[in-house]
Design a protein around this motif. Structure first.
Motif, PDB file in Angstrom:
ATOM      1  N   SER A 107     -53.936  13.787  39.727  1.00 53.08           N
ATOM      2  CA  SER A 107     -52.813  12.869  39.595  1.00 53.08           C
ATOM      3  C   SER A 107     -51.501  13.643  39.476  1.00 53.08           C
ATOM      4  O   SER A 107     -51.421  14.635  38.757  1.00 53.08           O
ATOM      5  N   MET A 108     -50.494  13.174  40.191  1.00 53.05           N
ATOM      6  CA  MET A 108     -49.160  13.785  40.146  1.00 53.05           C
ATOM      7  C   MET A 108     -48.106  12.703  40.232  1.00 53.05           C
ATOM      8  O   MET A 108     -48.319  11.670  40.852  1.00 53.05           O
ATOM      9  N   ALA A 109     -46.976  12.990  39.628  1.00 55.98           N
ATOM     10  CA  ALA A 109     -45.815  12.123  39.763  1.00 55.98           C
ATOM     11  C   ALA A 109     -44.696  12.958  40.352  1.00 55.98           C
ATOM     12  O   ALA A 109     -44.324  13.988  39.796  1.00 55.98           O
ATOM     13  N   LEU A 110     -44.182  12.548  41.493  1.00 56.90           N
ATOM     14  CA  LEU A 110     -43.093  13.257  42.148  1.00 56.90           C
ATOM     15  C   LEU A 110     -41.799  12.513  41.879  1.00 56.90           C
ATOM     16  O   LEU A 110     -41.700  11.315  42.147  1.00 56.90           O
ATOM     17  N   LYS A 111     -40.828  13.208  41.335  1.00 56.91           N
ATOM     18  CA  LYS A 111     -39.508  12.626  41.099  1.00 56.91           C
ATOM     19  C   LYS A 111     -38.753  12.669  42.418  1.00 56.91           C
ATOM     20  O   LYS A 111     -38.599  13.729  43.015  1.00 56.91           O
ATOM     21  N   LYS A 112     -38.286  11.521  42.860  1.00 58.44           N
ATOM     22  CA  LYS A 112     -37.651  11.450  44.167  1.00 58.44           C
ATOM     23  C   LYS A 112     -36.156  11.675  44.057  1.00 58.44           C
ATOM     24  O   LYS A 112     -35.516  11.258  43.118  1.00 58.44           O
TER      25      LYS A 112
END
Length: 170
Positions: free
Chosen positions: A75-80
């Protein structure tokens, strides 16, 4: 474009260079060039080779500031970046799809009600490729350029999502 991955302190600098002669996407990450070959693309899942190593991304959630994904099961969260969505939409409009300049993608979800071409057919820019029914309206997906239909990725009666590839041109 700066990319921030959740739980990693380092920010990455990345940009799209373009496509090579084999329709592989060339990207530059922190000054190094890398090849990406898209193997399969659906609205919520991408399979690709990155520098000849297989990877799979599943999109879990998209917000205006963040993209939550599973990359090879992690799981990853990419800040756009604030303008990332605008850049991606312009890129899709210019190239006919995410995978390469050879793909024709649906801009809306819908059900395929007719296919206007066959594999091997020559098409001109603006020719109908498929007709979708969406919200009781019929919408034609047209060829963005002249070419030959290499492959059709949909069948009549099939439901597709926004950005699904419907055909590939040579």
């Amino acid at each position: 474009m700066e990319i921030k991955v959740d739980d990693i302190q380092e920010e990455f600098e990345g940009k799209v260079i373009g496509f090579d002669k084999d329709s592989n996407l060339v990207v530059q990450i922190n000054g190094s060039d890398h090849l990406i070959k898209v193997l399969d693309m659906k609205s919520d899942k991408f399979e690709f080779l990155f520098d000849n190593a297989f990877h799979e991304i599943k999109i879990l959630e998209v917000t205006s500031t963040e993209l939550k994904i599973l990359l090879d099961g992690q799981s990853m969260a990419l800040k756009k970046h604030a303008k990332l969505t605008e850049i991606i939409e312009k890129s899709r409009a210019n190239s006919g799809g995410v995978a390469s300049m050879n793909t024709i993608s649906s801009q809306i979800p819908g059900r395929v009600i007719s296919i206007s071409v066959n594999k091997g057919d020559a098409v001109k820019q603006g020719d109908n490729i498929v007709v979708l029914e969406s919200m009781k309206m019929q919408v034609a997906i047209k060829s963005p350029r002249d070419g030959t239909v290499r492959d059709l990725k949909v069948k009549e009666g099939q439901s597709i999502s926004r950005n699904d590839v419907v055909a590939i041109l040579d």
